[in-house]
Design a protein around this motif. Structure first.
Motif, PDB file in Angstrom:
ATOM      1  N   UNK A  95      66.792  37.527  26.856  1.00 22.11           N
ATOM      2  CA  UNK A  95      66.350  36.725  25.331  1.00 22.11           C
ATOM      3  C   UNK A  95      67.711  35.795  24.486  1.00 22.11           C
ATOM      4  N   UNK A  96      68.563  36.386  25.791  1.00 20.69           N
ATOM      5  CA  UNK A  96      70.058  35.660  25.382  1.00 20.69           C
ATOM      6  C   UNK A  96      69.764  34.716  27.023  1.00 20.69           C
ATOM      7  N   UNK A  97      68.439  35.175  27.716  1.00 21.18           N
ATOM      8  CA  UNK A  97      69.337  34.213  28.825  1.00 21.18           C
ATOM      9  C   UNK A  97      69.088  31.937  28.730  1.00 21.18           C
ATOM     10  N   UNK A  98      68.297  32.252  27.890  1.00 22.03           N
ATOM     11  CA  UNK A  98      68.405  30.387  28.190  1.00 22.03           C
ATOM     12  C   UNK A  98      69.528  30.013  27.099  1.00 22.03           C
ATOM     13  N   UNK A  99      69.493  30.699  25.864  1.00 19.25           N
ATOM     14  CA  UNK A  99      71.651  30.760  25.209  1.00 19.25           C
ATOM     15  C   UNK A  99      71.976  30.231  25.911  1.00 19.25           C
ATOM     16  N   UNK A 100      72.708  31.753  27.019  1.00 15.99           N
ATOM     17  CA  UNK A 100      73.589  31.262  27.753  1.00 15.99           C
ATOM     18  C   UNK A 100      73.390  30.242  28.725  1.00 15.99           C
ATOM     19  N   UNK A 101      72.606  30.136  29.222  1.00 15.15           N
ATOM     20  CA  UNK A 101      71.885  29.137  30.337  1.00 15.15           C
ATOM     21  C   UNK A 101      72.522  27.292  29.556  1.00 15.15           C
ATOM     22  N   UNK A 102      72.041  27.648  28.727  1.00 14.66           N
ATOM     23  CA  UNK A 102      72.186  26.239  27.877  1.00 14.66           C
ATOM     24  C   UNK A 102      73.463  26.087  27.261  1.00 14.66           C
ATOM     25  N   UNK A 103      74.600  27.538  26.920  1.00 12.98           N
ATOM     26  CA  UNK A 103      76.073  27.518  26.203  1.00 12.98           C
ATOM     27  C   UNK A 103      76.750  27.177  28.245  1.00 12.98           C
ATOM     28  N   UNK A 134      71.314  11.742  29.383  1.00 21.47           N
ATOM     29  CA  UNK A 134      71.635  12.256  27.768  1.00 21.47           C
ATOM     30  C   UNK A 134      71.990  11.000  28.000  1.00 21.47           C
ATOM     31  N   UNK A 135      73.202  10.053  28.381  1.00 22.88           N
ATOM     32  CA  UNK A 135      74.177   9.380  27.759  1.00 22.88           C
ATOM     33  C   UNK A 135      73.367   8.102  27.267  1.00 22.88           C
ATOM     34  N   UNK A 136      72.005   7.578  28.243  1.00 23.85           N
ATOM     35  CA  UNK A 136      71.260   6.134  28.720  1.00 23.85           C
ATOM     36  C   UNK A 136      70.258   6.088  27.687  1.00 23.85           C
ATOM     37  N   UNK A 137      69.813   7.418  26.907  1.00 25.30           N
ATOM     38  CA  UNK A 137      68.432   7.784  26.743  1.00 25.30           C
ATOM     39  C   UNK A 137      69.452   7.333  25.388  1.00 25.30           C
ATOM     40  N   UNK A 138      70.933   7.823  24.582  1.00 26.35           N
ATOM     41  CA  UNK A 138      71.937   7.998  23.933  1.00 26.35           C
ATOM     42  C   UNK A 138      72.133   5.897  23.399  1.00 26.35           C
ATOM     43  N   UNK A 139      71.972   5.629  24.453  1.00 31.99           N
ATOM     44  CA  UNK A 139      72.532   4.221  24.451  1.00 31.99           C
ATOM     45  C   UNK A 139      71.144   3.650  23.596  1.00 31.99           C
ATOM     46  N   UNK A 176      64.222  11.369  21.718  1.00 25.90           N
ATOM     47  CA  UNK A 176      63.469  12.042  22.507  1.00 25.90           C
ATOM     48  C   UNK A 176      62.769  11.767  23.990  1.00 25.90           C
ATOM     49  N   UNK A 177      61.889  10.152  23.371  1.00 30.41           N
ATOM     50  CA  UNK A 177      61.338   9.952  24.816  1.00 30.41           C
ATOM     51  C   UNK A 177      62.494   9.274  26.280  1.00 30.41           C
ATOM     52  N   UNK A 178      63.299   9.367  25.478  1.00 26.38           N
ATOM     53  CA  UNK A 178      64.001   8.738  26.622  1.00 26.38           C
ATOM     54  C   UNK A 178      64.492   9.610  27.807  1.00 26.38           C
ATOM     55  N   UNK A 179      64.975  10.808  26.806  1.00 30.34           N
ATOM     56  CA  UNK A 179      65.769  12.861  26.911  1.00 30.34           C
ATOM     57  C   UNK A 179      64.530  12.860  28.324  1.00 30.34           C
ATOM     58  N   UNK A 216      62.000  18.483  34.349  1.00 25.57           N
ATOM     59  CA  UNK A 216      61.860  18.801  33.236  1.00 25.57           C
ATOM     60  C   UNK A 216      60.174  19.234  33.075  1.00 25.57           C
ATOM     61  N   UNK A 217      59.362  18.321  33.805  1.00 24.20           N
ATOM     62  CA  UNK A 217      58.144  18.575  33.286  1.00 24.20           C
ATOM     63  C   UNK A 217      58.031  20.192  33.863  1.00 24.20           C
ATOM     64  N   UNK A 218      58.763  21.019  34.433  1.00 27.38           N
ATOM     65  CA  UNK A 218      58.418  22.250  34.878  1.00 27.38           C
ATOM     66  C   UNK A 218      59.118  23.170  33.785  1.00 27.38           C
ATOM     67  N   UNK A 219      60.364  23.106  33.260  1.00 26.61           N
ATOM     68  CA  UNK A 219      60.929  23.429  32.996  1.00 26.61           C
ATOM     69  C   UNK A 219      61.228  22.781  31.920  1.00 26.61           C
ATOM     70  N   UNK A 220      60.953  22.252  31.275  1.00 29.13           N
ATOM     71  CA  UNK A 220      61.106  21.590  29.647  1.00 29.13           C
ATOM     72  C   UNK A 220      62.791  21.294  29.997  1.00 29.13           C
ATOM     73  N   UNK A 221      63.616  20.535  28.805  1.00 31.60           N
ATOM     74  CA  UNK A 221      65.001  19.698  28.425  1.00 31.60           C
ATOM     75  C   UNK A 221      65.887  20.851  29.708  1.00 31.60           C
TER      76      UNK A 221
END
Length: 365
Positions: free
Chosen positions: A42-50, A228-233, A259-262, A328-333
């Motif tokens: 349950x904590x794996x994804x938040x820790x990886x994101x962290x 992410x930077x290009x998506x924000x621009x 969202x689409x750009x990311x 992105x296709x296989x594992x999301x963000x």
């Protein structure tokens, strides 16, 4: 006839005992690993994101630390708090706006005063889909009750999907808040964690372990800047156009482009219908200026990514981009960052293997 000597029998029994003991130990180890994985899952994804957020924001934390006279814990906390505000404030504002819009529409429908303006002939002239849009729009503007009755299944499905998206968004926001708090802890203890990671990398990969750990860090930052930077621009440029022309859903359009750009999908999926709508409600000159601006903004990633992605890396940009899209296709963000790291390591391994082969050939000669 058994020709085994007593010594052979002892050795055979000793071998069997060792095999059984080793099998039991390996089995117990796998059971322990399975239980441990179940506990930490349950904590794996938040820790990886962290960890990813900490790697990406560490340079900013170091700069703030210098401004705060070496208070790394405070600087990490400030960065995390700003990140949480950036996440929560727009979401709350958007949610309030959506609730107020729904309440206003519901109140207007209940009072019977809702009037939808009819479509112009320009809508019908849009290639392929223009006539269908015109007919549906015309029905809603002339006979609202009949339109709701006819399209009730689609409207119900759309509302259910919107509720699902909002629910998933709340869960995602909560997960990112937890990840930001975890990243603050990582950044506050970055020195000791970095030493441990380098030691573990050397232990796993040998002499190249520390080099690959550095490569992983640089790749994550490159993806953050290049994707992410290009998506924000892109979202910022499109946002300027839609807000300047005064579209009522400008904020939603900007978020959709982001969202689409990311997700590495073309921003034209959102921009093209918006341009068609603007042509239907504005004069040709205004609509053309808007179309040129938004098209350039929507296509800006084609020249921004080669400039920003892969900077400071010896890994070719196509490898990083392929890893980002495939991940992105296989594992999301999350795969958006993990994919390039894996392909970058494989690219380095392939290069090392090729160099070793070349060295062996030159020594043989």
């Amino acid at each position: 006839m058994n020709n085994q000597t007593p010594d052979d029998k002892k050795q055979s029994q000793f071998f069997i005992n060792n095999m059984v003991e080793s099998a039991i130990r390996v089995g117990l180890l796998f059971i322990l690993l399975a239980w441990s994985y179940g506990i930490v899952k349950p904590f794996l994804i938040p820790v990886l994101w962290g960890a990813i957020i900490a790697v990406a924001l560490m340079p900013l934390t170091v700069k703030l630390e210098n401004m705060l006279k070496g208070k790394r814990g405070l600087s990490a906390t400030v960065i995390a708090f700003i990140g949480i505000l950036i996440l929560i404030v727009p979401f709350v504002m958007f949610s309030i706006s959506m609730v107020e819009s729904v309440e206003g529409i519901t109140s207007t429908i209940s009072s019977g005063t809702l009037k939808i303006p009819g479509p112009t002939e320009r809508i019908a002239n849009i290639p392929i889909i223009g006539q269908q849009i015109f007919d549906v729009w015309q029905l809603f503007s002339t006979n609202l009750e009949k339109a709701f009755t006819k399209f009730l299944p689609q409207l119900t499905s759309g509302l259910a999907m919107m509720a699902s998206v909002i629910g998933n968004s709340i869960v995602s926001i909560l997960m990112f808040v937890i990840s930001l708090l975890i990243s603050a802890a990582f950044m506050a203890n970055a020195t000791s964690i970095s030493k441990s990671v380098n030691t573990l990398s050397v232990r796993i990969a040998g002499a190249h372990g520390e080099e690959w750990a550095t490569l992983c860090t640089a790749t994550i930052r490159s993806v953050l800047l290049g994707v992410v930077g290009v998506a924000c621009i892109q979202a910022f440029l499109v946002g300027i156009g839609v807000f300047a022309i005064g579209l009522p859903t400008a904020g939603l359009i900007t978020i959709l482009v982001l969202v689409l750009a990311i997700a590495q999908l073309p921003a034209l999926l959102v921009v093209a219908p918006v341009i068609a709508y603007v042509y239907s409600i504005h004069d040709s000159t205004t609509a053309t200026i808007f179309a040129v601006w938004t098209l350039l903004a929507g296509l800006s990633d084609n020249f921004l990514k080669p400039l920003l992605m892969g900077r400071g890396l010896d890994i070719p940009m196509p490898v990083i981009l392929l890893g980002a899209i495939g991940g992105m296709v296989s594992s999301g963000i999350l795969g958006l960052f993990i994919g390039p790291v894996i392909l970058a390591i494989w690219y380095q391994l392939f290069n090392e293997w090729m160099h070793e082969s070349e060295k062996a050939d030159s020594q043989a000669q």
